[in-house]
Design a protein around this motif. Sequence first.
Motif, PDB file in Angstrom:
ATOM      1  N   LEU A   1     -39.061 -11.622 -11.398  1.00 34.77           N
ATOM      2  CA  LEU A   1     -37.638 -11.048 -11.268  1.00 34.77           C
ATOM      3  C   LEU A   1     -36.674 -12.002 -11.476  1.00 34.77           C
ATOM      4  CD1 LEU A   1     -36.740  -8.737  -8.515  1.00 34.77           C
ATOM      5  CD2 LEU A   1     -35.054 -10.453  -9.214  1.00 34.77           C
ATOM      6  N   ARG A   2     -35.643 -11.542 -12.232  1.00 37.02           N
ATOM      7  CA  ARG A   2     -34.555 -12.744 -12.491  1.00 37.02           C
ATOM      8  C   ARG A   2     -33.342 -12.080 -11.935  1.00 37.02           C
ATOM      9  NH1 ARG A   2     -34.671 -17.295 -15.886  1.00 37.02           N
ATOM     10  NH2 ARG A   2     -36.918 -17.743 -16.186  1.00 37.02           N
ATOM     11  N   LEU A   3     -32.373 -12.635 -11.089  1.00 29.82           N
ATOM     12  CA  LEU A   3     -31.165 -11.979 -10.921  1.00 29.82           C
ATOM     13  C   LEU A   3     -30.092 -13.035 -11.013  1.00 29.82           C
ATOM     14  CD1 LEU A   3     -30.315  -9.813  -7.859  1.00 29.82           C
ATOM     15  CD2 LEU A   3     -28.952 -11.443  -8.323  1.00 29.82           C
ATOM     16  N   SER A   4     -29.221 -12.862 -12.153  1.00 28.97           N
ATOM     17  CA  SER A   4     -28.249 -13.710 -12.448  1.00 28.97           C
ATOM     18  C   SER A   4     -26.703 -13.230 -12.205  1.00 28.97           C
ATOM     19  CB  SER A   4     -28.256 -13.999 -13.874  1.00 28.97           C
ATOM     20  OG  SER A   4     -29.521 -14.549 -14.291  1.00 28.97           O
ATOM     21  N   ASP A   5     -25.814 -14.060 -12.067  1.00 29.28           N
ATOM     22  CA  ASP A   5     -24.474 -13.717 -11.727  1.00 29.28           C
ATOM     23  C   ASP A   5     -23.598 -14.619 -12.691  1.00 29.28           C
ATOM     24  OD1 ASP A   5     -23.374 -15.990  -9.992  1.00 29.28           O
ATOM     25  OD2 ASP A   5     -24.860 -15.252  -8.483  1.00 29.28           O
ATOM     26  N   ASN A   6     -22.496 -14.207 -12.727  1.00 30.65           N
ATOM     27  CA  ASN A   6     -21.598 -15.403 -13.307  1.00 30.65           C
ATOM     28  C   ASN A   6     -20.403 -15.730 -12.401  1.00 30.65           C
ATOM     29  OD1 ASN A   6     -20.012 -12.975 -13.426  1.00 30.65           O
ATOM     30  ND2 ASN A   6     -19.190 -13.154 -15.453  1.00 30.65           N
ATOM     31  N   GLY A   7     -20.772 -16.036 -11.254  1.00 29.37           N
ATOM     32  CA  GLY A   7     -20.122 -16.454 -10.101  1.00 29.37           C
ATOM     33  C   GLY A   7     -19.671 -17.769 -10.129  1.00 29.37           C
ATOM     34  N   VAL A   8     -19.316 -18.499  -8.903  1.00 26.27           N
ATOM     35  CA  VAL A   8     -18.859 -19.843  -8.815  1.00 26.27           C
ATOM     36  C   VAL A   8     -20.060 -20.893  -9.329  1.00 26.27           C
ATOM     37  CG1 VAL A   8     -16.781 -19.523  -7.641  1.00 26.27           C
ATOM     38  CG2 VAL A   8     -18.971 -19.717  -6.454  1.00 26.27           C
ATOM     39  N   GLY A   9     -21.136 -20.514  -8.971  1.00 27.75           N
ATOM     40  CA  GLY A   9     -22.276 -21.428  -9.207  1.00 27.75           C
ATOM     41  C   GLY A   9     -22.645 -22.200  -7.869  1.00 27.75           C
ATOM     42  N   ILE A  10     -23.496 -23.064  -7.943  1.00 27.51           N
ATOM     43  CA  ILE A  10     -23.952 -23.903  -6.890  1.00 27.51           C
ATOM     44  C   ILE A  10     -24.241 -25.358  -7.157  1.00 27.51           C
ATOM     45  CG2 ILE A  10     -25.446 -23.887  -4.805  1.00 27.51           C
ATOM     46  CD1 ILE A  10     -26.448 -21.173  -5.411  1.00 27.51           C
ATOM     47  N   VAL A  11     -23.380 -26.251  -6.451  1.00 26.72           N
ATOM     48  CA  VAL A  11     -23.619 -27.689  -6.875  1.00 26.72           C
ATOM     49  C   VAL A  11     -25.078 -28.271  -6.282  1.00 26.72           C
ATOM     50  CG1 VAL A  11     -21.046 -28.373  -6.767  1.00 26.72           C
ATOM     51  CG2 VAL A  11     -22.451 -28.464  -4.660  1.00 26.72           C
ATOM     52  N   LYS A  12     -25.365 -29.248  -6.966  1.00 26.47           N
ATOM     53  CA  LYS A  12     -26.807 -29.459  -6.553  1.00 26.47           C
ATOM     54  C   LYS A  12     -27.132 -29.943  -5.223  1.00 26.47           C
ATOM     55  CE  LYS A  12     -30.706 -32.638  -7.931  1.00 26.47           C
ATOM     56  NZ  LYS A  12     -31.340 -32.152  -6.959  1.00 26.47           N
ATOM     57  N   ASP A  13     -26.158 -30.684  -4.491  1.00 29.19           N
ATOM     58  CA  ASP A  13     -26.426 -31.169  -3.051  1.00 29.19           C
ATOM     59  C   ASP A  13     -26.498 -29.640  -2.124  1.00 29.19           C
ATOM     60  OD1 ASP A  13     -25.882 -33.336  -4.002  1.00 29.19           O
ATOM     61  OD2 ASP A  13     -23.745 -33.707  -2.919  1.00 29.19           O
ATOM     62  N   VAL A  14     -25.828 -28.696  -2.649  1.00 34.99           N
ATOM     63  CA  VAL A  14     -25.862 -27.543  -1.764  1.00 34.99           C
ATOM     64  C   VAL A  14     -27.131 -26.705  -2.059  1.00 34.99           C
ATOM     65  CG1 VAL A  14     -24.677 -25.212  -1.528  1.00 34.99           C
ATOM     66  CG2 VAL A  14     -23.359 -27.136  -1.477  1.00 34.99           C
ATOM     67  N   ARG A  15     -27.336 -26.680  -3.593  1.00 34.01           N
ATOM     68  CA  ARG A  15     -28.839 -25.981  -3.843  1.00 34.01           C
ATOM     69  C   ARG A  15     -29.842 -26.571  -3.277  1.00 34.01           C
ATOM     70  NH1 ARG A  15     -27.296 -26.647  -9.073  1.00 34.01           N
ATOM     71  NH2 ARG A  15     -28.752 -28.281  -9.759  1.00 34.01           N
ATOM     72  N   ASP A  16     -30.017 -27.878  -3.067  1.00 34.48           N
ATOM     73  CA  ASP A  16     -31.092 -28.321  -2.325  1.00 34.48           C
ATOM     74  C   ASP A  16     -31.366 -27.963  -0.997  1.00 34.48           C
ATOM     75  OD1 ASP A  16     -31.706 -29.805  -4.553  1.00 34.48           O
ATOM     76  OD2 ASP A  16     -30.748 -31.826  -3.917  1.00 34.48           O
ATOM     77  N   ARG A  17     -30.258 -27.176  -0.218  1.00 37.70           N
ATOM     78  CA  ARG A  17     -30.258 -26.725   1.010  1.00 37.70           C
ATOM     79  C   ARG A  17     -30.158 -25.095   1.140  1.00 37.70           C
ATOM     80  NH1 ARG A  17     -25.928 -29.707   4.522  1.00 37.70           N
ATOM     81  NH2 ARG A  17     -27.266 -28.509   6.128  1.00 37.70           N
ATOM     82  N   ILE A  18     -30.107 -24.432   0.244  1.00 38.84           N
ATOM     83  CA  ILE A  18     -29.732 -22.976   0.384  1.00 38.84           C
ATOM     84  C   ILE A  18     -31.045 -22.330   1.189  1.00 38.84           C
ATOM     85  CG2 ILE A  18     -28.019 -22.998  -1.654  1.00 38.84           C
ATOM     86  CD1 ILE A  18     -30.390 -21.628  -3.190  1.00 38.84           C
ATOM     87  N   PHE A  19     -32.083 -22.556   1.280  1.00 41.46           N
ATOM     88  CA  PHE A  19     -33.214 -21.953   1.955  1.00 41.46           C
ATOM     89  C   PHE A  19     -33.465 -22.477   3.318  1.00 41.46           C
ATOM     90  CE2 PHE A  19     -34.303 -21.832  -2.798  1.00 41.46           C
ATOM     91  CZ  PHE A  19     -34.220 -20.437  -2.859  1.00 41.46           C
ATOM     92  N   ASP A  20     -32.555 -23.439   3.524  1.00 44.11           N
ATOM     93  CA  ASP A  20     -32.548 -23.940   4.996  1.00 44.11           C
ATOM     94  C   ASP A  20     -31.857 -22.773   5.993  1.00 44.11           C
ATOM     95  OD1 ASP A  20     -33.503 -26.396   3.902  1.00 44.11           O
ATOM     96  OD2 ASP A  20     -31.952 -27.483   4.396  1.00 44.11           O
ATOM     97  N   PRO A  21     -32.697 -22.835   7.320  1.00 41.86           N
ATOM     98  CA  PRO A  21     -32.212 -21.860   8.117  1.00 41.86           C
ATOM     99  C   PRO A  21     -30.637 -22.269   8.515  1.00 41.86           C
ATOM    100  CG  PRO A  21     -34.215 -22.345   8.606  1.00 41.86           C
ATOM    101  CD  PRO A  21     -33.874 -23.142   7.420  1.00 41.86           C
ATOM    102  N   PHE A  22     -29.708 -21.427   8.822  1.00 39.07           N
ATOM    103  CA  PHE A  22     -28.344 -21.653   9.248  1.00 39.07           C
ATOM    104  C   PHE A  22     -27.493 -22.317   8.186  1.00 39.07           C
ATOM    105  CE2 PHE A  22     -31.262 -21.335  13.018  1.00 39.07           C
ATOM    106  CZ  PHE A  22     -30.583 -20.079  13.447  1.00 39.07           C
ATOM    107  N   PHE A  23     -28.088 -22.777   6.990  1.00 35.81           N
ATOM    108  CA  PHE A  23     -27.052 -23.193   6.139  1.00 35.81           C
ATOM    109  C   PHE A  23     -26.331 -22.130   5.176  1.00 35.81           C
ATOM    110  CE2 PHE A  23     -26.032 -24.954   1.848  1.00 35.81           C
ATOM    111  CZ  PHE A  23     -25.409 -26.051   2.087  1.00 35.81           C
ATOM    112  N   THR A  24     -24.943 -22.311   5.500  1.00 37.23           N
ATOM    113  CA  THR A  24     -24.199 -21.348   4.501  1.00 37.23           C
ATOM    114  C   THR A  24     -22.874 -22.092   4.032  1.00 37.23           C
ATOM    115  OG1 THR A  24     -23.041 -19.113   4.691  1.00 37.23           O
ATOM    116  CG2 THR A  24     -23.062 -20.572   6.749  1.00 37.23           C
TER     117      THR A  24
END
Length: 178
Positions: A108-131
Amino acid sequence: AGVMHVARIIATLKEFTHPGTESKSPTDLNLLIENAMVITHNELKHVAEVETSFDAGLPFLNCEPGSISQVLLNLIINAADAIKERENTNGLGKITISTRQVEQNVELRLSDNGVGIVKDVRDRIFDPFFTTKEVGKGSGQGLAIAYDILVNKHQGNIVCESTPGQGTTMIIKFPLDE
């Protein structure tokens, strides 16, 4: 037309809250996505056009439909939020959702043309309580729960590809039972 739309939402909500959805059962992923789109329609209608490309011959997944529906809702709302954060938006953003079979996996692929995510943030997006959302907007639980459901409960995988300023693609793979 309005009454029919409300009736469809109610029917969809009943499927989402159907008792016993926490046991695994053969499930039509395309239908779960369509139901999630019905539920999120009001959230999306002024934000993004949704384009779908579903593999009509997709095998059923042996999954917990309620849990997978929760993941889909989180991902769609996150995509809409990313589009809302764009500056200088002319018209609606775009969310694209596709399904296909790739070898012994359903992808399943879900894509958006939103703001995107910088690498430092991308590495943490699955961490609990990170927003990255402002206080009161996000709990930091959505993607942590999605990761747990997909990886730990369904032996699947979720990967985030993103380019700041251009958008994000979430790629989910579910193994097919042999």
